[in-house]
Design a protein around this motif. Sequence first.
Motif, PDB file in Angstrom:
ATOM      1  N   UNK A 139       0.790  -1.374   0.010  1.00  0.00           N
ATOM      2  CA  UNK A 139      -0.060   0.034  -0.019  1.00  0.00           C
ATOM      3  C   UNK A 139       0.772   1.376  -0.161  1.00  0.00           C
ATOM      4  N   UNK A 140       1.987   1.164   0.610  1.00  0.00           N
ATOM      5  CA  UNK A 140       2.945   2.329   0.911  1.00  0.00           C
ATOM      6  C   UNK A 140       3.775   2.556  -0.314  1.00  0.00           C
ATOM      7  N   UNK A 141       3.715   1.642  -1.415  1.00  0.00           N
ATOM      8  CA  UNK A 141       4.353   2.023  -2.498  1.00  0.00           C
ATOM      9  C   UNK A 141       3.646   1.912  -3.710  1.00  0.00           C
ATOM     10  N   UNK A 142       2.370   1.065  -3.771  1.00  0.00           N
ATOM     11  CA  UNK A 142       1.718   1.148  -4.968  1.00  0.00           C
ATOM     12  C   UNK A 142       0.418   1.972  -4.963  1.00  0.00           C
ATOM     13  N   UNK A 143       0.144   2.450  -3.662  1.00  0.00           N
ATOM     14  CA  UNK A 143      -0.974   3.289  -3.442  1.00  0.00           C
ATOM     15  C   UNK A 143      -2.383   2.612  -3.259  1.00  0.00           C
ATOM     16  N   UNK A 144      -2.249   1.371  -3.018  1.00  0.00           N
ATOM     17  CA  UNK A 144      -3.384   0.622  -3.019  1.00  0.00           C
ATOM     18  C   UNK A 144      -3.138  -0.710  -2.265  1.00  0.00           C
ATOM     19  N   UNK A 145      -4.334  -1.136  -1.582  1.00  0.00           N
ATOM     20  CA  UNK A 145      -4.016  -2.493  -0.939  1.00  0.00           C
ATOM     21  C   UNK A 145      -3.806  -3.393  -2.003  1.00  0.00           C
ATOM     22  N   UNK A 146      -3.239  -4.864  -1.595  1.00  0.00           N
ATOM     23  CA  UNK A 146      -3.244  -5.688  -2.443  1.00  0.00           C
ATOM     24  C   UNK A 146      -4.448  -6.393  -3.174  1.00  0.00           C
ATOM     25  N   UNK A 147      -5.524  -6.535  -2.101  1.00  0.00           N
ATOM     26  CA  UNK A 147      -6.768  -7.088  -2.550  1.00  0.00           C
ATOM     27  C   UNK A 147      -7.688  -6.074  -3.560  1.00  0.00           C
ATOM     28  N   UNK A 148      -7.563  -4.910  -3.359  1.00  0.00           N
ATOM     29  CA  UNK A 148      -7.944  -3.933  -4.483  1.00  0.00           C
ATOM     30  C   UNK A 148      -7.124  -3.925  -5.535  1.00  0.00           C
ATOM     31  N   UNK A 149      -5.870  -3.899  -5.536  1.00  0.00           N
ATOM     32  CA  UNK A 149      -4.862  -3.807  -6.810  1.00  0.00           C
ATOM     33  C   UNK A 149      -5.369  -5.121  -7.561  1.00  0.00           C
ATOM     34  N   UNK A 150      -5.618  -6.343  -6.888  1.00  0.00           N
ATOM     35  CA  UNK A 150      -5.735  -7.693  -7.576  1.00  0.00           C
ATOM     36  C   UNK A 150      -7.246  -7.681  -8.267  1.00  0.00           C
ATOM     37  N   UNK A 151      -8.367  -6.987  -7.621  1.00  0.00           N
ATOM     38  CA  UNK A 151      -9.550  -6.998  -8.163  1.00  0.00           C
ATOM     39  C   UNK A 151      -9.928  -6.104  -9.468  1.00  0.00           C
ATOM     40  N   UNK A 152      -9.431  -5.028  -9.273  1.00  0.00           N
ATOM     41  CA  UNK A 152      -9.314  -4.044 -10.371  1.00  0.00           C
ATOM     42  C   UNK A 152      -8.313  -4.510 -11.505  1.00  0.00           C
ATOM     43  N   UNK A 153      -7.302  -4.976 -11.378  1.00  0.00           N
ATOM     44  CA  UNK A 153      -6.658  -5.629 -12.446  1.00  0.00           C
ATOM     45  C   UNK A 153      -7.159  -6.770 -13.219  1.00  0.00           C
TER      46      UNK A 153
END
Length: 288
Positions: free
Chosen positions: A263-277
């Motif tokens: 979150x601190x590097x990508x600006x998103x939680x891993x779970x949200x990042x995976x779902x929107x990807x």
Amino acid sequence: MSNALRIARGRFGRVALLDMDRPLVRHAHPHCHVLLKVEGADTQFSVRDRLVPLTDESAVLINTWEPHAYAHDQTRPKTVILALYIEPQWLGHFRPNWATSHAPDFFACNVGSITPDIRSRTRTLAEAMVQEPNSTEVHEVLLGELMIAVIERFADWRAVPNSIRDLTSRPMLDFRIRKAVERMKAAPGEISDLDRLAIDVGLSRAHFFRLFETSMGVTPRVFLNVQRLERAVAAVADGTESFAAIGDQLGFSVPAHFSRFFHDHAGSSPSIFRSVTRLSDQDFETPR
């Protein structure tokens, strides 16, 4: 809390549409990195040690391996940001020497005044990512048009060396630093002690840290975290493993520590990042 609204990926690298209301730690990228405001409050980034504004009138331009951080003002509302992480090889298809966008001085200045055309193209790409998340070909065309406008305005690309003679005149990387870089790239999750790495490549701690930053433009810790982040992005987006397993492979024994790092590097939680990807997975194929 900051999170990704959409992620587009392809031969070009990736584009993140981020809804930001919290700072990001100091980090870097192996990409040509451009930040454009879509909507919301004006905001700012810290690039090296200078604050630069991101507004309706200005873009933030970050060279490869240039240390930067998102310096969010907690008193202001959220900002929707279009973050471009562009592969230099892809840019080379437009102009041969645009492939040198990995050069540390491709953008001479970290902030630039955008044109109405750039503002319009930014909005068009953001809307396409929201409305057509699986249209990778459309995203690539729109991104190409946007990057052409950005580079033509902000980069002195005609002055970028493109001859073999010019390229060979650049200083060579010290073989000990090259060895350290290769180890970090090969297995970032296995390196837990940078002092030990310095000894392994034949340097004292002080000499290693000084020579590494002089050679690479970032500290060994920032470089190692970049390798971890890029591995994490690929694993979160493409894999099916749990975030705990991904974190463990990258050297995080506590799952919460990996989630915070991401979150601190990508600006998103891993779970949200995976779902929107995965909204765009229908048409996306990992480049070979």
